[in-house]
Design an enzyme around this catalytic site. Structure first.
Site: not given
Ligand code: XIL
Length: 378
Positions: A177, A220, A256, A285, A287
């Site tokens: 990020e 990422n 996400h 990641e 979801d």
């Molecule tokens: C999130 C985790 O899922 C949580 O448990 C934590 O409290 C905060 O981070 N982008 C990312 C991840 O790269 O590391 C993040 O994970 C979600 C957003």
């Protein structure tokens, strides 16, 4: 010393090595989905060249929830983690605040257990992450270090962490990020870029490469599913770094997503333009959250829409040649970060809290299977 019962159980749980295809024994009656037989899992039907992964729940938001560490204590969770996936990513266990809580103090026990679990279950591991603006410890963010000190701290961290798992971590999200949505670098909230300038990004990759020459090194980010200012920024940055001799192997899209918004229909085209540069790509990641007002259940239409998003994302990855890794950010709503971070939203993963498979699970399974008819892949 007398070991308290609960501690003994924890030690036991974290050292038990599960077989690659765990038995169903122990699951409550009527509780299991149609089969944990190895043929009825995601990893079994995945095409040979695509790893199917999940985050390993622990650290971060889990520490404020009313349950003990999921990876250590939840046996059913562990069984499914082993059975369904051939790639795993620590959700928080490699973030600075977790793994490097005090200056010069590393906490590796949890990550060591994850790596051991992966080896026992023939899984690869994605490392996440080394260079980020978030989840940094106070000693670092508020330390008032000089530039030279900060540089040495980052170098030591990267070499220590990457070096410890050399040969055991397949892909690293070296930098996470680093861009704002408008495509400018995070020059205020990322401590490294703010204090040391953008050149430090190349150094982070160089140090990671030195510590493990075999590991594939990635950028990422979120919000880069489609073709936009942020993904354009990566498309410009990565070849520029490579031209300087910096090894960057891949570009990873977090994914996400929310049913509030349309599916990013240009995901495949976006992955393809990075592939065209000769890079590996990954979904790291994913979801798909939805609006679930307190006390309500998702509708069938919402679950169908969610399944469609998972399916389209997976199809995009499978279609693009060097998209070799597709990771969901947790596989059960029981431990999802979404309700904690997005008020009024949830149900973002592919299994309900009791591990019942949702339409999204079957969408992934069917998509994997049709990409590799008849093949079994452990
Ligand atoms: C999130 C985790 O899922 C949580 O448990 C934590 O409290 C905060 O981070 N982008 C990312 C991840 O790269 O590391 C993040 O994970 C979600 C957003």
């Amino acid at each position: 010393m007398k070991v308290p019962h609960v501690l003994a159980a924890a030690v036991l749980a974290s050292t038990i090595l599960l077989p690659a295809t765990p038995a169903l024994a122990g699951l409550p009656e009527g509780h299991q989905p149609p089969g944990l037989a190895k043929q009825d899992t995601l990893r079994w039907v995945a095409p040979k060249d695509v790893k199917i992964g999940t985050a390993v729940a622990g650290g971060g938001h889990h520490e404020t929830q009313g349950y003990p560490d999921p990876f250590t204590f939840d046996q059913e969770y562990r069984q499914r983690l082993a059975a369904e996936f051939n790639s795993i990513s620590p959700e928080n266990q490699l973030k600075w605040e977790f793994v490097h809580p005090e200056q010069g103090v590393y906490r590796f026990a949890e990550m060591d257990a994850i790596v051991q679990f992966a080896q026992e279950n023939k899984q690869v591991v994605r490392g996440h992450t080394l260079f980020w603006h978030s989840q940094n410890p106070a000693w670092l963010e508020q330390g008032n270090f000089s530039k030279d000190e900060l540089r040495a701290i980052l170098k030591d961290h990267i070499q220590t962490v990457v070096g410890r798992y050399a040969g055991k971590i397949q892909q690293w999200d070296v930098a996470n990020e680093i861009f704002n949505d408008n495509g400018t670098l995070r020059t205020t909230d990322n401590i490294w870029i703010r204090e040391l300038g953008p050149e430090i990004i190349a150094d982070a990759f160089r140090w990671a490469h030195e510590a493990d020459p075999e590991a594939k090194l990635f950028f990422n980010d979120y919000g880069v599913e489609g073709i936009n200012a942020k993904s354009n920024a990566y498309l410009e940055l990565i070849p520029r770094l490579q031209a300087q001799g910096v090894q960057v192997d891949g570009f990873a899209i977090q994914g996400h997503l929310s049913t509030r918004y349309g599916f990013p229909g240009d995901l495949q085209a976006n992955l393809q333009r990075f592939d065209d540069l000769g890079l590996e790509t990954a979904i790291t990641e994913i979801d798909v959250r939805m609006d679930v007002p307190v006390g309500t259940e998702p509708t069938a239409a919402q679950l169908k829409q969610q399944a469609g998003y998972y399916q389209r994302a997976l199809e995009a990855c499978i279609t693009v040649d060097e998209c070799n890794s597709f990771t969901i950010w947790g596989f059960t709503d029981k431990y999802s970060w979404v309700p904690v971070f997005f008020a009024g939203e949830g149900e973002a993963t592919v299994m309900e809290e009791d591990f019942t498979r949702k339409p999204a699970y079957y969408a992934l399974q069917d998509t994997l299977e049709s990409a590799s008819p008849g093949r079994g892949n452990r």
